[in-house]
Every structure is written in structure tokens, then in C-alpha cells.
Scaffold this motif. Structure first.
Motif, PDB file in Angstrom:
ATOM      1  N   SER A   1       8.985 -23.947  14.828  1.00  0.00           N
ATOM      2  CA  SER A   1       7.277 -23.881  14.532  1.00  0.00           C
ATOM      3  C   SER A   1       7.275 -23.138  12.983  1.00  0.00           C
ATOM      4  N   ASN A   2       6.063 -23.146  12.498  1.00  0.00           N
ATOM      5  CA  ASN A   2       5.898 -22.299  11.106  1.00  0.00           C
ATOM      6  C   ASN A   2       6.338 -20.985  11.255  1.00  0.00           C
ATOM      7  N   ASP A   3       6.204 -20.192  12.122  1.00  0.00           N
ATOM      8  CA  ASP A   3       6.319 -18.816  12.246  1.00  0.00           C
ATOM      9  C   ASP A   3       7.782 -18.750  12.297  1.00  0.00           C
ATOM     10  N   VAL A   4       8.739 -19.388  13.300  1.00  0.00           N
ATOM     11  CA  VAL A   4      10.060 -19.273  13.077  1.00  0.00           C
ATOM     12  C   VAL A   4      10.666 -19.524  11.516  1.00  0.00           C
ATOM     13  N   ILE A   5      10.103 -20.556  10.941  1.00  0.00           N
ATOM     14  CA  ILE A   5      10.624 -21.162   9.614  1.00  0.00           C
ATOM     15  C   ILE A   5      10.308 -19.996   8.840  1.00  0.00           C
ATOM     16  N   TYR A   6       9.300 -19.180   8.625  1.00  0.00           N
ATOM     17  CA  TYR A   6       8.938 -18.336   7.821  1.00  0.00           C
ATOM     18  C   TYR A   6      10.009 -16.963   8.224  1.00  0.00           C
ATOM     19  N   LEU A   7      10.385 -16.971   9.189  1.00  0.00           N
ATOM     20  CA  LEU A   7      11.170 -15.616   9.705  1.00  0.00           C
ATOM     21  C   LEU A   7      12.599 -16.204   9.095  1.00  0.00           C
TER      22      LEU A   7
ATOM     23  N   LEU B   1      -0.969   4.950   0.663  1.00  0.00           N
ATOM     24  CA  LEU B   1       0.550   4.999   0.193  1.00  0.00           C
ATOM     25  C   LEU B   1       1.218   3.751   1.035  1.00  0.00           C
ATOM     26  N   VAL B   2       1.073   4.351   2.292  1.00  0.00           N
ATOM     27  CA  VAL B   2       1.760   3.595   3.488  1.00  0.00           C
ATOM     28  C   VAL B   2       1.323   2.076   3.547  1.00  0.00           C
ATOM     29  N   PHE B   3       0.020   2.018   3.635  1.00  0.00           N
ATOM     30  CA  PHE B   3      -0.601   0.724   3.662  1.00  0.00           C
ATOM     31  C   PHE B   3      -0.290  -0.290   2.537  1.00  0.00           C
ATOM     32  N   THR B   4      -0.335   0.457   1.391  1.00  0.00           N
ATOM     33  CA  THR B   4      -0.152  -0.206  -0.090  1.00  0.00           C
ATOM     34  C   THR B   4       1.356  -0.663  -0.141  1.00  0.00           C
ATOM     35  N   LEU B   5       2.335   0.040   0.489  1.00  0.00           N
ATOM     36  CA  LEU B   5       3.709  -0.453   0.642  1.00  0.00           C
ATOM     37  C   LEU B   5       3.927  -1.540   1.483  1.00  0.00           C
ATOM     38  N   MET B   6       3.275  -1.274   2.665  1.00  0.00           N
ATOM     39  CA  MET B   6       3.330  -2.292   3.736  1.00  0.00           C
ATOM     40  C   MET B   6       2.698  -3.799   3.289  1.00  0.00           C
ATOM     41  N   VAL B   7       1.663  -3.652   2.391  1.00  0.00           N
ATOM     42  CA  VAL B   7       1.247  -4.847   1.713  1.00  0.00           C
ATOM     43  C   VAL B   7       2.166  -5.401   0.689  1.00  0.00           C
ATOM     44  N   PHE B   8       2.935  -4.726  -0.065  1.00  0.00           N
ATOM     45  CA  PHE B   8       3.745  -4.759  -1.071  1.00  0.00           C
ATOM     46  C   PHE B   8       4.912  -5.643  -0.370  1.00  0.00           C
ATOM     47  N   LEU B   9       5.426  -5.054   0.715  1.00  0.00           N
ATOM     48  CA  LEU B   9       6.601  -5.429   1.349  1.00  0.00           C
ATOM     49  C   LEU B   9       6.470  -6.850   1.968  1.00  0.00           C
ATOM     50  N   ALA B  10       5.062  -6.976   2.644  1.00  0.00           N
ATOM     51  CA  ALA B  10       4.840  -8.315   3.136  1.00  0.00           C
ATOM     52  C   ALA B  10       4.658  -9.275   1.957  1.00  0.00           C
ATOM     53  N   PHE B  11       4.116  -8.709   0.978  1.00  0.00           N
ATOM     54  CA  PHE B  11       4.115  -9.857  -0.183  1.00  0.00           C
ATOM     55  C   PHE B  11       5.459 -10.403  -0.503  1.00  0.00           C
ATOM     56  N   CYS B  12       6.319  -9.460  -0.685  1.00  0.00           N
ATOM     57  CA  CYS B  12       7.671  -9.583  -1.290  1.00  0.00           C
ATOM     58  C   CYS B  12       8.257 -10.620  -0.262  1.00  0.00           C
ATOM     59  N   GLY B  13       8.310 -10.187   0.996  1.00  0.00           N
ATOM     60  CA  GLY B  13       8.777 -11.306   2.055  1.00  0.00           C
ATOM     61  C   GLY B  13       8.138 -12.537   2.188  1.00  0.00           C
ATOM     62  N   TYR B  14       6.967 -12.626   1.894  1.00  0.00           N
ATOM     63  CA  TYR B  14       6.113 -13.908   1.731  1.00  0.00           C
ATOM     64  C   TYR B  14       6.949 -14.684   0.479  1.00  0.00           C
ATOM     65  N   SER B  15       6.935 -14.007  -0.674  1.00  0.00           N
ATOM     66  CA  SER B  15       7.305 -14.512  -1.748  1.00  0.00           C
ATOM     67  C   SER B  15       8.917 -15.075  -1.732  1.00  0.00           C
ATOM     68  N   PHE B  16       9.569 -14.256  -1.059  1.00  0.00           N
ATOM     69  CA  PHE B  16      11.008 -14.606  -0.927  1.00  0.00           C
ATOM     70  C   PHE B  16      11.149 -15.795   0.074  1.00  0.00           C
ATOM     71  N   ALA B  17      10.255 -15.852   1.021  1.00  0.00           N
ATOM     72  CA  ALA B  17      10.349 -16.830   1.880  1.00  0.00           C
ATOM     73  C   ALA B  17       9.788 -18.270   1.238  1.00  0.00           C
ATOM     74  N   GLN B  18       8.809 -18.051   0.353  1.00  0.00           N
ATOM     75  CA  GLN B  18       8.297 -19.178  -0.185  1.00  0.00           C
ATOM     76  C   GLN B  18       9.711 -19.705  -1.271  1.00  0.00           C
ATOM     77  N   ASN B  19      10.276 -18.916  -1.727  1.00  0.00           N
ATOM     78  CA  ASN B  19      11.478 -19.303  -2.760  1.00  0.00           C
ATOM     79  C   ASN B  19      12.595 -19.958  -2.028  1.00  0.00           C
ATOM     80  N   THR B  20      12.739 -19.530  -0.678  1.00  0.00           N
ATOM     81  CA  THR B  20      13.785 -20.109   0.203  1.00  0.00           C
ATOM     82  C   THR B  20      13.244 -21.669   0.619  1.00  0.00           C
ATOM     83  N   ILE B  21      12.051 -21.727   1.034  1.00  0.00           N
ATOM     84  CA  ILE B  21      11.674 -22.958   1.842  1.00  0.00           C
ATOM     85  C   ILE B  21      11.116 -23.895   0.355  1.00  0.00           C
TER      86      ILE B  21
END
Length: 287
Positions: A117-123, A4-24
């Protein structure tokens, strides 16, 4: 539980990436996909922007033009300083690790320009204060215009003057006297005979009647030609034989924001606008 924890972490990471993609910005996303180690020039636009009506209310009743200008500029700078504080703190921390460089705070619109850098932009894309991160791309900002035939049949004036009956306005006393026009372009040939008597006085600090924001030096000489042409359209007085200026008694502030090859970035233009406003321009010309 671990699953469950692993699934939640993957979900949050995906949400964060999706949000970042919408902002970039889409163009920047493509640049980041191709990029590896190089830092990218970006514009970080914040969600909070100054309310124009509120800004106007703050200077209502101030009749002195110079005082009103200073109050407006100070309000915009204070707003940007306050709203950008958190993002600037992150950028300066990352700058120490060589993941960010060339940080510039912009106040005319609430955004920050830098290389990151890429990492900072995603952050940064996940930060709640950031509305959008755009690619500050260097590109050709001028069209390849064909030369037009100049009509000087009416008392040695070019057609642009007679087309709008500017000469009739001159007879009524509207010549541009007392108005400073910042030509934000490839610079201005401040030695041109039609312009030499109609240049903004920058004093000892700016002896060449303006500034070069592209190369960041004190010489806004035009090596391309476009800016000088535009300046002539504003205040060319006809010393060389043909009147070209709509407002021949206005003063030209030479603001170079485009390079000698005709290219520049959005931030170059905005930096030119800020410089001109900060130094007293009444009108910004960006043909």
C-alpha cells in the motif's frame, strides 16, 4: 515551548517526506499520487550489495564448475538472507494487516519484490537500509520487429551463421557441445523439430525442459514466437531444412519470463535469471 515542539514535528515530518521522495523512483511517485486503495507492485533495492571482487576471491582455486557455481549461489543467498532480514520482518508484519502481499526475496541482486500500500511504501522509503523503491511495472518488453529476408545461399544456412563464420568454428570443434543456454523470453516451442534434440534435460521435475516464471507453472511453451526464434538462433540444427543455430550442439533451457502477449516486469526477468542459474545454465540469453 509548544510552538517549538510543533515546529520541530512539522520539520521532521517534512524531512522524512523529502527523504522518502528521494528514495522513491520518480515513476513510482506518480503512480502513488494517482493511487488510492490498491496495492502497487514494487522492487525494494537495498543499499548493501555483494562485493563482486570478494565473491570472486571466495571461489578462486575451485576448478570444478559445478562446485564453483554452488558456492557462488550459496554466498549470494546467504548475503541476501542476512541483509534483507529487517525489511522482510516489516513486510511480513504488514502482510498480516493486508497492506503487503506476494513477498519475494531476490538474491542475484539484493532486493525484494512485493505488492504494498502507499503507506507502507512511504514507511519503507525512510528505512536506512533502502537505497531505492522502484515501480515493478508490467510493460511490453519486445520490439515490433519486421521480418527479414533469410539468406540460405550457403549450404542451407541462415545469414546469421555465415555472417560471423560460425560454420568455420564448427570445423575447429566449437559447436556448443556441453553448454546449457537458458533462453529467458516468451518461452520456447520445445516440440519444434529443429530444437527437440537440443533441449535441457529437466528430469521428472521439469519434463518440459524448463519453467514458466510468468504464469508460475511447469509449462514454458511459447505462444508468442519470439523465444522460439531466439532459441533457434542458438541451436536450431536444420532438421526442417535450414540451419539457424550458431551453436547447434548446445542445449536449450526453456525459461518463460514474458507472457503470451509479450509483456512482463523487471522482476519476472530477474526471477527467470535466478531460476536458470540455480538449475545449471551456463549462459543466459535475453534477446
Amino acid at each position: 515551548m509548544r510552538k517549538l515542539v510543533f515546529t520541530l514535528m512539522v520539520f521532521l515530518a517534512f524531512c522524512g517526506y523529502s527523504f522518502a521522495q528521494n528514495t522513491i523512483e520518480a515513476e513510482l511517485q506518480e503512480v502513488l499520487k494517482r493511487n488510492s486503495d490498491e496495492m502497487v507492485s514494487i522492487n525494494i533495492i537495498l543499499k548493501s550489495q555483494m562485493d563482486i571482487n570478494d565473491l570472486q576471491n571466495r571461489v578462486r582455486g575451485i576448478n570444478d564448475k559445478n562446485v564453483r557455481r554452488r558456492v557462488l549461489i550459496d554466498e549470494l543467498k546467504l548475503f541476501a538472507e542476512k541483509e534483507q532480514r529487517d525489511i522482510l520482518s516489516i513486510l511480513r508484519a504488514e502482510e498480516k494487516g493486508s497492506r503487503v502481499a506476494e513477498i519475494e526475496s531476490r538474491w542475484i541482486a539484493n532486493y525484494i519484490n512485493c505488492k504494498a500500500s502507499n503507506d507502507v511504501i512511504y514507511l519503507l522509503a525512510k528505512h536506512p537500509d533502502v537505497m531505492m523503491i522502484g515501480y515493478n511495472e508490467e510493460k511490453n518488453l519486445l520490439w515490433n520487429e519486421k521480418a527479414e529476408t533469410v539468406d540460405t545461399s550457403r549450404s542451407g544456412m541462415t545469414e546469421n551463421i555465415t555472417m560471423v563464420n560460425a560454420d568455420d568454428a564448427w570445423e575447429l570443434g566449437y559447436t556448443g557441445y556441453g553448454v546449457v543456454v537458458a533462453v529467458i523470453d516468451t518461452g520456447v516451442n520445445y516440440e519444434h523439430v529443429d530444437l527437440a534434440d537440443h533441449l535441457w534435460d529437466g528430469g521428472d521435475e521439469f519434463p518440459n525442459h524448463g519453467y514458466d516464471l510468468y504464469y508460475n507453472d511447469n509449462d514454458p511453451m511459447d505462444m508468442f514466437g519470439h523465444g522460439t526464434h531466439c532459441a533457434g538462433t542458438v541451436s536450431g540444427d536444420g532438421t526442417s531444412g535450414t540451419k539457424t543455430g550458431i551453436a547447434p550442439e548446445s542445449r536449450i533451457m526453456c525459461v518463460k519470463a514474458i507472457g503470451d502477449e509479450g509483456s512482463g516486469t523487471a522482476d519476472h526477468i530477474v526471477s527467470g535469471m535466478e531460476w536458470a542459474i540455480d538449475h545449471g545454465a551456463d549462459i543466459l540469453s535475453m534477446s
